[in-house]
Enzyme design. Structure first.
Site, PDB file in Angstrom:
ATOM      1  N   ARG A   1       0.848  -1.202   0.000  1.00 29.57           N
ATOM      2  CA  ARG A   1       0.000   0.000   0.000  1.00 29.57           C
ATOM      3  C   ARG A   1       0.879   1.245   0.000  1.00 29.57           C
ATOM      4  O   ARG A   1       1.783   1.391   0.819  1.00 29.57           O
ATOM      5  CB  ARG A   1      -0.888  -0.018   1.244  1.00 29.57           C
ATOM      6  CG  ARG A   1      -1.633   1.284   1.536  1.00 29.57           C
ATOM      7  CD  ARG A   1      -2.505   1.107   2.768  1.00 29.57           C
ATOM      8  NE  ARG A   1      -3.125   2.339   3.225  1.00 29.57           N
ATOM      9  CZ  ARG A   1      -2.729   3.041   4.283  1.00 29.57           C
ATOM     10  NH1 ARG A   1      -1.680   2.632   5.005  1.00 29.57           N
ATOM     11  NH2 ARG A   1      -3.361   4.148   4.637  1.00 29.57           N
TER      12      ARG A   1
ATOM     13  N   ARG B   1      -9.382  19.276   8.296  1.00 33.84           N
ATOM     14  CA  ARG B   1      -8.283  19.537   9.242  1.00 33.84           C
ATOM     15  C   ARG B   1      -8.392  20.942   9.830  1.00 33.84           C
ATOM     16  O   ARG B   1      -9.201  21.771   9.393  1.00 33.84           O
ATOM     17  CB  ARG B   1      -6.931  19.368   8.545  1.00 33.84           C
ATOM     18  CG  ARG B   1      -6.636  17.948   8.082  1.00 33.84           C
ATOM     19  CD  ARG B   1      -5.272  17.863   7.405  1.00 33.84           C
ATOM     20  NE  ARG B   1      -4.968  16.528   6.938  1.00 33.84           N
ATOM     21  CZ  ARG B   1      -4.359  15.581   7.665  1.00 33.84           C
ATOM     22  NH1 ARG B   1      -3.985  15.869   8.908  1.00 33.84           N
ATOM     23  NH2 ARG B   1      -4.119  14.393   7.171  1.00 33.84           N
TER      24      ARG B   1
ATOM     25  N   LYS C   1     -13.081   2.496   1.028  1.00 38.95           N
ATOM     26  CA  LYS C   1     -12.806   2.465   2.467  1.00 38.95           C
ATOM     27  C   LYS C   1     -14.042   2.946   3.221  1.00 38.95           C
ATOM     28  O   LYS C   1     -14.556   4.028   2.959  1.00 38.95           O
ATOM     29  CB  LYS C   1     -11.603   3.358   2.784  1.00 38.95           C
ATOM     30  CG  LYS C   1     -10.312   2.863   2.144  1.00 38.95           C
ATOM     31  CD  LYS C   1      -9.192   3.881   2.236  1.00 38.95           C
ATOM     32  CE  LYS C   1      -8.761   4.148   3.665  1.00 38.95           C
ATOM     33  NZ  LYS C   1      -7.604   5.103   3.696  1.00 38.95           N
TER      34      LYS C   1
ATOM     35  N   THR D   1      -6.127  -1.154  10.296  1.00 42.80           N
ATOM     36  CA  THR D   1      -5.867  -0.190  11.368  1.00 42.80           C
ATOM     37  C   THR D   1      -5.527  -0.841  12.714  1.00 42.80           C
ATOM     38  O   THR D   1      -6.323  -1.607  13.263  1.00 42.80           O
ATOM     39  CB  THR D   1      -7.041   0.787  11.593  1.00 42.80           C
ATOM     40  OG1 THR D   1      -7.596   1.184  10.336  1.00 42.80           O
ATOM     41  CG2 THR D   1      -6.550   2.027  12.319  1.00 42.80           C
TER      42      THR D   1
END
Length: 486
Positions: A33, A74, A230, A288
């Site tokens: 990845r 963000r 995802k 994760t």
């Protein structure tokens, strides 16, 4: 036999050498990845070149996945950590994304976000998560284009920290300019998979698929890049069925999922998504923090080992390592440990019960589905050593894979790109055959010869062969044949 559950490893500074990449492949990495949240094109191009060289030298199918950043929200306007304490009131103001990274706040405890109209989309009392769950708080007041958040815990707020508003549908485009450029790079480099962050609905996947095709056309090529969606938000989970239909595979991205929804719901969502994916014959990656402690330590925690094991018992197609291989101290050791856990679990997996529990719609679908189910049933009844599938698109192999058979699935293909892409599919070991001749007997003889030469089959072994007649026609899986190896 090698493990059935595949391993995805994130490539980064800890493993960016040809020797280490080869070691990772030897230890069991099936997919590398590239995380475009942290990678430049120069670095990524160098990584791809090394992966190509390593997989060719080792004669192994290895896929490459470009993970696209997606619609990240963000905080900006500060260069140093901001000290926060319980009760601190932090003002978050929406600003124009163009040039936001150069903004400098002139007020203490005042920051900016690229999320537009934050005052409009937030209600008083809205929960706010900062820095991937490190901080939580609630909206206590509003101001023009801004909200005031009362922070609930202490610590340092790092620059460019993630902002999450659980349950809120962000009014921002699915693809940023950077995402579009990253996808263009992936098409140019013939990457095998693109992983799409924060997929909310099937339309997001379809938008990227159209972009990939337009980009390939503009570059004067055709492409068969596969798209991995995802699942990281409540909305993505709500629309999981349509997303599975639209995508070529799913990643259960538990990190952001645990921030975007109640963390106690994540294990339930993981199990539900895995089951939906294998029944749909789509690969699913569990990701994760699987062995995060091995970023610093040579051994994982017992809880991490149980986490990997339970994902395998749930029948995930693949398990993924992120920082563990990208920046951790023990990249090769963590892959070895993950492989050991996977292989141990697979020895204890009840394959017969799994086969008996396959729902009727899988047993009685279209002709290819019926043939694949019956091929596995025959393989069990005659105690076959392997399933050999001759496939042009990989679909027949994926139909066998979703049934999680005890015996290996040897998929024979003529397309090298598909050969590497199949490295992600549970239990499938792909091979390239010459494709010469259209006679079934000749192709079967070549497939068996390759298996014998590689030590996978020996005299006296029994195999079940699945194919479509006439050969080389797509979507014609209609033949099951049993042979004993001479």
């Amino acid at each position: 036999m090698e493990k059935r559950t595949k391993i995805v490893a994130t490539i980064g500074p800890a493993c960016e050498s040809l020797a280490t990449i080869k070691d990772l492949i030897r230890e069991g990495v099936d997919v590398f990845r590239l995380n475009f949240s942290h990678k430049t094109y120069e670095e990524a191009t160098r990584d791809v070149t090394m992966i190509h060289e390593a997989r060719k030298a080792l004669d192994r199918p290895v896929a490459i996945m470009a993970d696209i950043k997606g619609p990240a929200v963000r905080l900006y306007g500060y260069a140093e950590e901001i000290a926060l304490k319980p009760g601190t009131e932090l003002t978050i103001e929406s600003a124009d994304p163009a040039g936001i990274e150069k903004l400098v706040s002139s007020k203490p405890l005042h920051v900016y976000t690229n999320l537009p109209d934050i005052d409009r989309i937030c209600a008083i009392g809205q929960k706010v998560i900062l820095m991937d769950g490190y901080f939580s708080g609630k909206v206590v007041r509003k101001a023009p284009k801004a909200v005031v958040v009362a922070v609930e815990n202490e610590g340092g707020l790092r620059p460019k920290a993630h902002l999450t508003l659980p349950g809120v549908d962000y009014p921002i485009p699915f693809l940023s300019e950077k995402d579009i450029n990253d996808i263009s790079w992936a098409v140019e480099k013939d990457i095998d998979y693109i992983a799409l962050s924060f997929v909310r609905c099937a339309t997001d996947v379809e938008e990227v698929r159209r972009l990939v095709q337009r980009t390939a056309l503009s570059q004067g090529k055709t492409t068969n890049i596969k798209l991995i969606a995802k699942i990281e938000s409540s909305r993505g989970l709500e629309n999981i069925d349509e997303i599975i239909r639209a995508a070529d595979g799913i990643m259960v991205a538990r990190g952001d999922m645990g921030v975007e929804m109640p963390i106690e719901n994540v294990p339930i969502a993981q199990k539900q998504i895995i089951r939906k994916c294998y029944l749909a014959a789509k690969p699913v990656i569990t990701a994760t923090q699987m062995m995060e402690s091995m970023m610093e330590n040579p051994m994982p925690t017992r809880a991490e080992v149980s986490d990997v094991a339970n994902a395998c018992f749930d029948s995930t197609s693949a398990v993924m390592l992120s920082g563990e291989t990208a920046i951790g101290k023990y990249p090769v050791q963590v892959v070895r440990m993950m492989r050991t856990v996977v292989e141990t679990v697979e020895k204890e997996f009840d394959y017969i019960d799994f086969h008996h529990d396959v729902p009727p719609e899988v047993q009685n679908g279209d002709i290819p589905a019926i043939m694949s189910y019956n091929a596995v049933s025959v393989a069990y009844r005659c105690d076959a050593n392997a399933l050999i599938v001759l496939t042009e698109t990989g679909h027949a192999a994926r139909l066998l894979s979703r049934l999680r058979p005890r015996m290996p699935i040897y998929a024979f293909l003529t397309n090298e790109r598909l050969y590497h892409q199949m490295a992600l599919n549970w239990g499938v070991e792909p091979f390239i055959h010459s494709g010469k001749g259209t006679r079934l007997d000749a192709v079967v003889a070549e497939a068996i010869s390759i298996c014998k030469r590689k030590g996978l089959l020996k005299s006296g072994d029994r195999v079940v062969i699945v194919a479509g007649l006439p050969l080389a026609h797509q979507g014609t899986t209609n033949m099951i044949r049993v042979e004993t190896i001479e």
